[in-house]
Structure formats: C-alpha cells, structure tokens
Design a protein around this motif. Sequence first.
Motif, PDB file in Angstrom:
ATOM      1  N   ARG A 284       1.067  -0.989  -0.249  1.00  0.00           N
ATOM      2  CA  ARG A 284      -0.236   0.324  -0.450  1.00  0.00           C
ATOM      3  C   ARG A 284       0.930   1.475  -0.295  1.00  0.00           C
ATOM      4  N   ASN A 285       2.200   1.167  -0.493  1.00  0.00           N
ATOM      5  CA  ASN A 285       2.796   1.892   0.110  1.00  0.00           C
ATOM      6  C   ASN A 285       3.353   2.440  -1.454  1.00  0.00           C
ATOM      7  N   SER A 286       3.581   4.263  -2.055  1.00  0.00           N
ATOM      8  CA  SER A 286       3.407   4.732  -3.649  1.00  0.00           C
ATOM      9  C   SER A 286       4.839   5.063  -2.719  1.00  0.00           C
ATOM     10  N   HIS A 287       5.905   4.959  -2.477  1.00  0.00           N
ATOM     11  CA  HIS A 287       6.807   6.029  -2.413  1.00  0.00           C
ATOM     12  C   HIS A 287       8.442   5.286  -2.463  1.00  0.00           C
ATOM     13  N   LEU A 288       8.120   4.039  -1.928  1.00  0.00           N
ATOM     14  CA  LEU A 288       9.573   4.102  -1.235  1.00  0.00           C
ATOM     15  C   LEU A 288      10.134   3.097  -2.607  1.00  0.00           C
ATOM     16  N   LYS A 289      11.821   3.896  -3.095  1.00  0.00           N
ATOM     17  CA  LYS A 289      12.244   4.182  -4.053  1.00  0.00           C
ATOM     18  C   LYS A 289      13.579   2.826  -4.051  1.00  0.00           C
ATOM     19  N   ILE A 290      14.222   2.250  -2.551  1.00  0.00           N
ATOM     20  CA  ILE A 290      15.538   1.293  -2.903  1.00  0.00           C
ATOM     21  C   ILE A 290      14.772   0.988  -1.880  1.00  0.00           C
ATOM     22  N   LEU A 291      14.816  -0.409  -1.560  1.00  0.00           N
ATOM     23  CA  LEU A 291      14.597  -1.274  -0.741  1.00  0.00           C
ATOM     24  C   LEU A 291      16.063  -2.262  -0.322  1.00  0.00           C
ATOM     25  N   ASP A 292      16.961  -2.908   0.596  1.00  0.00           N
ATOM     26  CA  ASP A 292      17.916  -2.687   0.771  1.00  0.00           C
ATOM     27  C   ASP A 292      18.249  -3.758   1.950  1.00  0.00           C
ATOM     28  N   LEU A 293      18.194  -5.396   1.496  1.00  0.00           N
ATOM     29  CA  LEU A 293      17.487  -6.250   2.513  1.00  0.00           C
ATOM     30  C   LEU A 293      19.088  -7.205   2.723  1.00  0.00           C
ATOM     31  N   SER A 294      20.377  -7.094   2.132  1.00  0.00           N
ATOM     32  CA  SER A 294      21.809  -7.799   2.047  1.00  0.00           C
ATOM     33  C   SER A 294      21.976  -8.258   3.509  1.00  0.00           C
ATOM     34  N   GLY A 295      22.496  -8.991   3.403  1.00  0.00           N
ATOM     35  CA  GLY A 295      22.453  -9.828   4.476  1.00  0.00           C
ATOM     36  C   GLY A 295      21.705 -10.561   5.038  1.00  0.00           C
ATOM     37  N   THR A 296      20.448 -10.716   4.992  1.00  0.00           N
ATOM     38  CA  THR A 296      19.812 -10.826   5.714  1.00  0.00           C
ATOM     39  C   THR A 296      19.693 -12.330   4.909  1.00  0.00           C
ATOM     40  N   THR A 297      20.591 -13.173   6.208  1.00  0.00           N
ATOM     41  CA  THR A 297      20.847 -14.593   5.627  1.00  0.00           C
ATOM     42  C   THR A 297      19.676 -15.809   5.914  1.00  0.00           C
ATOM     43  N   ALA A 298      18.728 -15.210   6.443  1.00  0.00           N
ATOM     44  CA  ALA A 298      17.275 -16.458   6.759  1.00  0.00           C
ATOM     45  C   ALA A 298      16.156 -15.807   6.193  1.00  0.00           C
ATOM     46  N   ILE A 299      16.369 -15.274   5.251  1.00  0.00           N
ATOM     47  CA  ILE A 299      15.523 -14.652   4.004  1.00  0.00           C
ATOM     48  C   ILE A 299      15.523 -16.112   2.902  1.00  0.00           C
ATOM     49  N   THR A 300      14.510 -17.096   2.671  1.00  0.00           N
ATOM     50  CA  THR A 300      14.278 -18.177   1.993  1.00  0.00           C
ATOM     51  C   THR A 300      13.987 -17.992   0.464  1.00  0.00           C
ATOM     52  N   ALA A 301      13.434 -18.364  -0.239  1.00  0.00           N
ATOM     53  CA  ALA A 301      13.096 -18.382  -1.855  1.00  0.00           C
ATOM     54  C   ALA A 301      11.667 -17.697  -1.162  1.00  0.00           C
TER      55      ALA A 301
ATOM     56  N   PHE B 210       5.497  -5.980  -5.180  1.00  0.00           N
ATOM     57  CA  PHE B 210       5.978  -5.733  -6.513  1.00  0.00           C
ATOM     58  C   PHE B 210       5.106  -6.122  -7.624  1.00  0.00           C
ATOM     59  N   GLN B 211       3.795  -6.716  -7.433  1.00  0.00           N
ATOM     60  CA  GLN B 211       2.513  -6.499  -8.890  1.00  0.00           C
ATOM     61  C   GLN B 211       1.340  -5.127  -7.981  1.00  0.00           C
ATOM     62  N   SER B 212       1.844  -4.940  -7.185  1.00  0.00           N
ATOM     63  CA  SER B 212       1.084  -4.303  -6.636  1.00  0.00           C
ATOM     64  C   SER B 212       0.436  -2.893  -7.622  1.00  0.00           C
ATOM     65  N   PRO B 213      -0.275  -1.838  -7.975  1.00  0.00           N
ATOM     66  CA  PRO B 213      -0.431  -1.021  -8.778  1.00  0.00           C
ATOM     67  C   PRO B 213       0.717  -0.281  -7.855  1.00  0.00           C
ATOM     68  N   SER B 214       0.512   0.095  -6.881  1.00  0.00           N
ATOM     69  CA  SER B 214       0.968   1.519  -6.113  1.00  0.00           C
ATOM     70  C   SER B 214       2.562   1.452  -6.194  1.00  0.00           C
ATOM     71  N   CYS B 215       3.520  -0.293  -6.339  1.00  0.00           N
ATOM     72  CA  CYS B 215       4.552   0.055  -6.360  1.00  0.00           C
ATOM     73  C   CYS B 215       5.676   0.623  -6.944  1.00  0.00           C
ATOM     74  N   ALA B 216       6.622   1.094  -6.499  1.00  0.00           N
ATOM     75  CA  ALA B 216       7.641   2.581  -6.960  1.00  0.00           C
ATOM     76  C   ALA B 216       8.611   2.727  -6.408  1.00  0.00           C
ATOM     77  N   LEU B 217       9.580   0.919  -6.256  1.00  0.00           N
ATOM     78  CA  LEU B 217      10.286   0.184  -5.919  1.00  0.00           C
ATOM     79  C   LEU B 217      11.044   0.427  -7.375  1.00  0.00           C
TER      80      LEU B 217
END
Length: 596
Positions: A377-394, A404-411
């Motif tokens: 629901r956010n339409s302003h975020l341009k940069i997202l950095d999740l580097s090193g968050t090794t607990a994230i999987t597929a 990503f598929q939200s109409p408001s996505c501005a990343l």
Amino acid sequence: MNYQYDTLASSVRLKDVISCAENRAILYRLKNNDPRLTCLFIEESDDNYEDETDIFQVREGDDLGWLGYFIGGNEKLKSLYVYYLPTNRDQVENFLFGMQRNKSIKDCGFNGNGIISEGFSAMNLPHATSMSTDCHQECAHYFALGLRRCKSLENYYGPVTAEIVASLTTLPMLENVRLWKHGDLAISREECLALRELLANATEIIRLNISRVGLENDGLRLLAEGLACSSSLADGVLDLSSNDIGDTGLQALASSLASNGKLRELNLCNNNIGDKGLEALADPLAHNRALRVLSISENTAITKIGVKAISRILQSSKCLLVDLLDRISIGEEGGKILGDALSINTSLVTLSLRCWENDDVSIGDDGLKALALGLSRNSHLKILDLSGTTAITATGLRSLKQYFQSPSCALEILILYDINFGDEGACALTDALGRNKSVKCLLYDVRGITTKGWDAFLKLMCDSSSPNNIYLSHHTLREISGCHRYIHLPARSAIRRSILGWLKMNEECQTPNLAAKAKIMHYFPNLDMVPLFQWNLKFLPLVKSWFENTTSSNDEFAANIRNRELSAVYQFVRGLPVMVADYSQHYLTTASANPR
C-alpha cells in the motif's frame, strides 16, 4: 616584513633564492599568472615527483618567503595544499605573510606530520572559504590563533580542540564543520563545552559532523544544551554516529529537539541506543516539521519496542525519512509493525535492513511477508536493501509478489547482496517480479545460481512463448547484478547475450511499451492480423499506429519495422478486399467533392 620582498622583487634573481629549476619554473608561472596553474602542492623533496609540474618540492636553499610572495600576487590559483614546511619559524612566517595578499585561493589544506608550528600564529587568509588540517594537540594553539583571521571561511575539516572550536565560533560565515580526534583520544569536557558554545553562537552552521570523537552521554548532554538555545543547524545536518551514545544521552537530545525543531538530518548510527532512547526521541521527531533524514543503523540493542517507536515516526506525514535500520532486530512482529507504518507513510524513499556476517538480527521470511503486506500500500519507496539477511529464503522472496505487483509499487532498486538463495531463490524472485512495472535495478549475490536460475531471469525479461507473454514480461529492468560477469556461464553463452540484449533494449527504448513492442517484433516477424478482421477495418488505424510508434537504435531493425508495417496493412487489404475498395472509393468521392 613583506616590504622587504616588495623592494627586492624587481631585481631578485630566482636562482639565488630558489634551489632548483623545477621550483623556479613554478615561481615564474605564479608570477605570470599561468591560467593552467590553478592547484599547487607543497611537498618535501622526493625523486618520485620529478615529472610533476604543480608540486613545489621544498629543498635546502629555498626561500619560502618568495614562494609566499608570488602566491600572494597570483590571480589564477584556486587551491593550495601544503604537506611539508621547514621547522624554521621565520621561513614559515614569511611564507604565510606573503600568502595573505592572495584573493583567488579558496581551498587550503595544511596536512603533514609536524608542519604546524609557531609560525602559524601569523596565518591570515581572509579570502579562503575551505580549510583542512591535521595539526596535533601540542601545536593546535598556534593554528587556532591564525584561524581567527580567516573570516571568509565556510568549510572546516580538522581535529577538535577547545581552542580551535573557540576560534571557529568567531567566524561569521562558517557553514560546514567536520571535527575528529587523533588516534583513540576521547573528547574532553572542555572541548564539549566549546562545542556547546559553537552551536549556541555560530548561527550560520548547517552541517556539523562530530562522529567518532567519543562523545558519550555526558558530552551529548552538553551539546544538547547548545542546540536547544541556538538557531544554528537550521535545515541542517548533525552527524553523531559512532560516539558510544546511550539512552540517557539520547533523552537529552530529544529534549533539545523538542525546542529546536529545525534539524533536517540526524545520524545516530553505530551507538549504544536502545528502546528507551528511541521512545524518548519518537515524540519530538514525529512532530518535527523539518526532519527529513534519520539514520539509526547498527544500534543492536533496539528490539521490537524500539521498532514501534520508529513506526510512530514513520507514520507522521510531516517527516521524509531515509531510514537506515541495518543490524536492528526486526523479526516477524517488527516486520508487521514497520509494514503497518509504511502503509500510511507517504514520504519514505529508502529502507535499509542490511545485516552483517554473523549478525543474529535478520528479518526472516515471516517478517518479510508482514513487511511486504504493508509495502503493498506504499507508493513512495524507491530503494529497498535486504542485504545479509540470510534467514530469507525463496519463501520470503516469493512473498514480495504482492508488493511488486501492486499498482502502487514505485520501487526502483532492490538490493539482496550476501544472500545465497541459489536457483530456487532466483525462480521465486523472478516469479514475484512478473508484471512489475517499476523495478529498474536488481543487485544480488550470484553465488549458487546456475543455468536454471539464469533461465528464469531470461524468461522474466522476455517470455517468448507468445506475443501476449512478451508484452507481460519485464520491460523496465536495466541492470541485473552479475550480468556482465557471470561466474557460472561462459562468455559466449546464449543466455548471457540475450539478457544483456534485453537490458540494453529496455534502457534504449523510451518507454516500457516501446520495449515490449521491439521484443515482439524480434520474435514474431509476421504478426497474424486475421483475428482482427472480425472488427472489419476498425483496428487498421491502431495497427498502423502501433508500428509507427515502435522504434529501434538499430538501423537495420528499424527498416525491418517499416517492412512489417506494410506486411500487416497488406494482410488487411488481402483479407478484406471489398471493404477496402469501398472505403477507398468513398474517400476518393469525398475528396473530389471537397477540393482544397
């Protein structure tokens, strides 16, 4: 003193007062206002500098008074960097006395082991706007005396001592200050008191960087007193990173920010701030109309309670935050808290949740899923950095699909360095990015990705199974990490060539729509017009316009586009001959009845 050089200037022979031809050449260039000599370095003699034409190498026999004299009369010199001066006080005083007549030099640097001496008490550079030095405590007194005369100074970079800071307080045009301590020395109470006076009285300062000086809580309390009663740092920047600041120090800062709400940027990274400090800071920042940038990364004592305080700041529509939350324990609940805040926030442009190796503060799949829900629901975020968050999987990467598929996505930029997610993660990421229309840059760790993973990225860029699937592919991506230096693919790999080609096409085409058309034309040279016949000739103008708006930087391909346009029109003529003939007759009749 300078009268002596004025009297002798017309008759002096430089070979009598300057040691070598190279140094004499520099003095001639200074004297004649050589427009190419805009920057001059003064160094100790070194054979490695033989071919340098902008370095004066101090040797035995050089009278530096003449060097200062000709610098003083020069009108082209913009920058002067001094890395060596002799210990002779008269030489230094003569050099500085001659320099003070100069009106063109704006940037000065006095950096070198032991170059600051008693002679610097005579320093007077009234036209310089920027100055840097690395003088040590034992000679700072002399430098501070000369510094008071530099009334045009706007930028200062150098060590913090009580005397130097007191001199800075007297400079009416000072705007940017970077102070530091030598070695492991910590800032003293006297120096903190001087900084308090600087903040209270130097009204033009807009940027103060005092990171890594060992400020601690007591020092920050003194600074906060100066900040509370001053008009300095209006729309300004305060960098307090790496200062061992804890919750009590931050509480004092919070009180001063409540009374002085003019600060634009605040850096508190790498301190000992915990939940109590953030809770104290939340209220004044949430109502601060000026604050636009907050950096609090690497404060590892912050928990979900502190994240709640951060969310209160984010939910304020009065701040635009570039929020650095690196190495902060987010977790699932923290992800949900941030997500809820970001669903309301209309100004955040950068969110960094980076972790370092061996950190146990990763957001994880559940936290990322909760965060993605709010971001959808956010339409302003341009940069997202999740580097090193090794607990994230597929699984976590796949949960980004809703965002990503939200109409408001501005990343525009997604950074996933140091996450070895392999082929499974590559497939999950490309699936999530399907039909996204904003992301331009993907930066991630290519380790573990094989041909299977790269195939997924290729399909994301251009699914050539049908014209419709090509149209639904990703046409905004311009950079994919590692695409120019694949570890697991040979240089002549077809996958590598194709991905590079589509990235280039996305960049060169003016819009994603044009990129989609160019890719369709590449794979389907003869588009079938028969399905459009059921609408008679209504689609013919659209088809013609479709081709006319398709462009390419490749001349051969551009010519091909024109040929295919004729082919498509021909299919209409051949498939609907009677209708085309009737329309043509009607057009000719109308034209003859209404001649221009």
